[in-house]
Write a protein that holds these residues in place. Structure first.
Motif, PDB file in Angstrom:
ATOM      1  N   SER A 180       0.819  -1.214   0.000  1.00 55.46           N
ATOM      2  CA  SER A 180       0.000   0.000   0.000  1.00 55.46           C
ATOM      3  C   SER A 180       0.856   1.269   0.000  1.00 55.46           C
ATOM      4  O   SER A 180       0.343   2.357  -0.261  1.00 55.46           O
ATOM      5  CB  SER A 180      -0.938   0.001   1.216  1.00 55.46           C
ATOM      6  OG  SER A 180      -0.232   0.252   2.427  1.00 55.46           O
ATOM      7  N   PHE A 181       2.148   1.125   0.285  1.00 58.84           N
ATOM      8  CA  PHE A 181       3.043   2.283   0.297  1.00 58.84           C
ATOM      9  C   PHE A 181       3.806   2.443  -1.025  1.00 58.84           C
ATOM     10  O   PHE A 181       4.619   3.372  -1.152  1.00 58.84           O
ATOM     11  CB  PHE A 181       4.065   2.159   1.436  1.00 58.84           C
ATOM     12  CG  PHE A 181       3.504   2.489   2.792  1.00 58.84           C
ATOM     13  CD1 PHE A 181       3.245   3.807   3.161  1.00 58.84           C
ATOM     14  CD2 PHE A 181       3.236   1.489   3.703  1.00 58.84           C
ATOM     15  CE1 PHE A 181       2.726   4.119   4.404  1.00 58.84           C
ATOM     16  CE2 PHE A 181       2.723   1.785   4.959  1.00 58.84           C
ATOM     17  CZ  PHE A 181       2.464   3.101   5.304  1.00 58.84           C
ATOM     18  N   PHE A 186       7.268   5.347  -5.109  1.00 56.65           N
ATOM     19  CA  PHE A 186       7.490   5.824  -6.477  1.00 56.65           C
ATOM     20  C   PHE A 186       7.513   7.355  -6.522  1.00 56.65           C
ATOM     21  O   PHE A 186       8.313   7.958  -7.253  1.00 56.65           O
ATOM     22  CB  PHE A 186       6.405   5.285  -7.412  1.00 56.65           C
ATOM     23  CG  PHE A 186       6.521   3.822  -7.695  1.00 56.65           C
ATOM     24  CD1 PHE A 186       7.758   3.235  -7.912  1.00 56.65           C
ATOM     25  CD2 PHE A 186       5.397   3.009  -7.751  1.00 56.65           C
ATOM     26  CE1 PHE A 186       7.881   1.876  -8.168  1.00 56.65           C
ATOM     27  CE2 PHE A 186       5.495   1.660  -8.006  1.00 56.65           C
ATOM     28  CZ  PHE A 186       6.746   1.089  -8.206  1.00 56.65           C
ATOM     29  N   LEU A 187       6.639   7.990  -5.755  1.00 54.69           N
ATOM     30  CA  LEU A 187       6.624   9.447  -5.686  1.00 54.69           C
ATOM     31  C   LEU A 187       7.949   9.972  -5.148  1.00 54.69           C
ATOM     32  O   LEU A 187       8.491  10.963  -5.656  1.00 54.69           O
ATOM     33  CB  LEU A 187       5.471   9.916  -4.786  1.00 54.69           C
ATOM     34  CG  LEU A 187       5.328  11.432  -4.609  1.00 54.69           C
ATOM     35  CD1 LEU A 187       4.922  12.080  -5.934  1.00 54.69           C
ATOM     36  CD2 LEU A 187       4.284  11.757  -3.539  1.00 54.69           C
ATOM     37  N   LEU A 196      10.652  11.268   1.303  1.00 58.66           N
ATOM     38  CA  LEU A 196      10.924  10.283   2.347  1.00 58.66           C
ATOM     39  C   LEU A 196      10.998  10.921   3.727  1.00 58.66           C
ATOM     40  O   LEU A 196      10.841  10.233   4.737  1.00 58.66           O
ATOM     41  CB  LEU A 196      12.235   9.540   2.053  1.00 58.66           C
ATOM     42  CG  LEU A 196      12.189   8.512   0.913  1.00 58.66           C
ATOM     43  CD1 LEU A 196      13.569   7.934   0.683  1.00 58.66           C
ATOM     44  CD2 LEU A 196      11.184   7.402   1.218  1.00 58.66           C
ATOM     45  N   ILE A 197      11.239  12.222   3.784  1.00 61.19           N
ATOM     46  CA  ILE A 197      11.256  12.924   5.065  1.00 61.19           C
ATOM     47  C   ILE A 197       9.915  12.732   5.779  1.00 61.19           C
ATOM     48  O   ILE A 197       9.861  12.634   7.011  1.00 61.19           O
ATOM     49  CB  ILE A 197      11.552  14.423   4.861  1.00 61.19           C
ATOM     50  CG1 ILE A 197      12.987  14.600   4.343  1.00 61.19           C
ATOM     51  CG2 ILE A 197      11.348  15.219   6.151  1.00 61.19           C
ATOM     52  CD1 ILE A 197      13.314  16.023   3.945  1.00 61.19           C
TER      53      ILE A 197
END
Length: 235
Positions: A180-181, A186-187, A196-197
């Protein structure tokens, strides 16, 4: 088959903790991202051919020095991850924790490194049977490091055995949660990993939500949902 876990509720709780934590999880995520980024750049520099001749570049071309530095950077990166998990654990407890806690994993470096070695070797051996057994093993040992973070007095074997019980009937749901992540991952790749922060704390806090469910079966301190011990007060 284990009881179905409300993944949406756990993820919503994680987002709420990001917004309301006693200490900014985004701030910790930024520090963690910054340090790992610097380490990754150092690794990249070690792998690249020097473009200028100097004492330093000649020195870094020595195979033994290059290998030593590469291993050292990998080990530092491996120890930062447990520190970030501990920070997120404290956020779940409502404790205001300094960002310096990100480096607390170094206090238990030997056990954490050994745990990673044992876990990865076991996963590799199961993978020889085929992909599926290796994948199952990966999720079977998912909470072993968390158990050590919460109670460093545990042996690596004890932490792994606890994880087997805690993840029983939950492996498929953990896999579904990870999938689900994928959109967020990909973003992050599209925007040079900067998202990612926020995404990394979101994923870790969600995973800790599943860990909390596993703890209702058995906790590192001997009973369901007992108080966290963390790194503090451990030898």
């Amino acid at each position: 088959m284990g009881k179905r876990i409300d993944r949406a509720a756990i993820k919503a709780e994680a987002r709420g903790l990001i917004r309301t934590g006693r200490r900014s999880v985004i701030g910790a995520g930024a520090v963690y991202f910054g340090v790992t980024l610097v380490l990754s750049l150092l690794l990249l520099l070690l792998e690249m051919q020097p473009i200028a001749i100097s004492t330093a570049t000649i020195y870094l071309q020595l195979p033994m020095v290059n290998t030593f530095l590469t291993i050292l950077i990998y080990l530092i990166s491996a120890l930062l991850a447990p520190g970030f998990v501990f920070f997120c654990m404290e956020i779940r407890r409502g404790v205001e924790t300094p960002y310096a806690a990100l480096f607390d994993g170094f206090e238990h470096a030997g056990k954490l490194i050994w745990a990673n070695v044992v876990i990865n070797v076991r996963i590799l051996l199961w993978s020889f049977l085929f992909i599926v057994p290796g994948l199952v093993a990966m999720y079977r040992y998912r909470f072993a490091i968390y158990n050590i973070i919460e109670n460093p007095s545990l042996t690596v074997t004890q932490a792994i055995e606890l994880s087997k019980v805690q993840t029983y009937g939950m492996k498929g749901q953990l896999l579904a949660c990870d999938l689900s992540f994928l959109g967020w991952v990909f973003l992050s790749m599209m925007f040079c990993a900067v998202p990612l922060i926020w995404v990394n704390p979101y994923m870790v806090l969600t995973d800790l939500g599943f860990y909390a469910v596993g703890k209702t079966r058995v906790s590192p301190t001997g009973g369901p949902e007992e108080p966290w011990s963390g790194w503090q007060g451990q030898g």
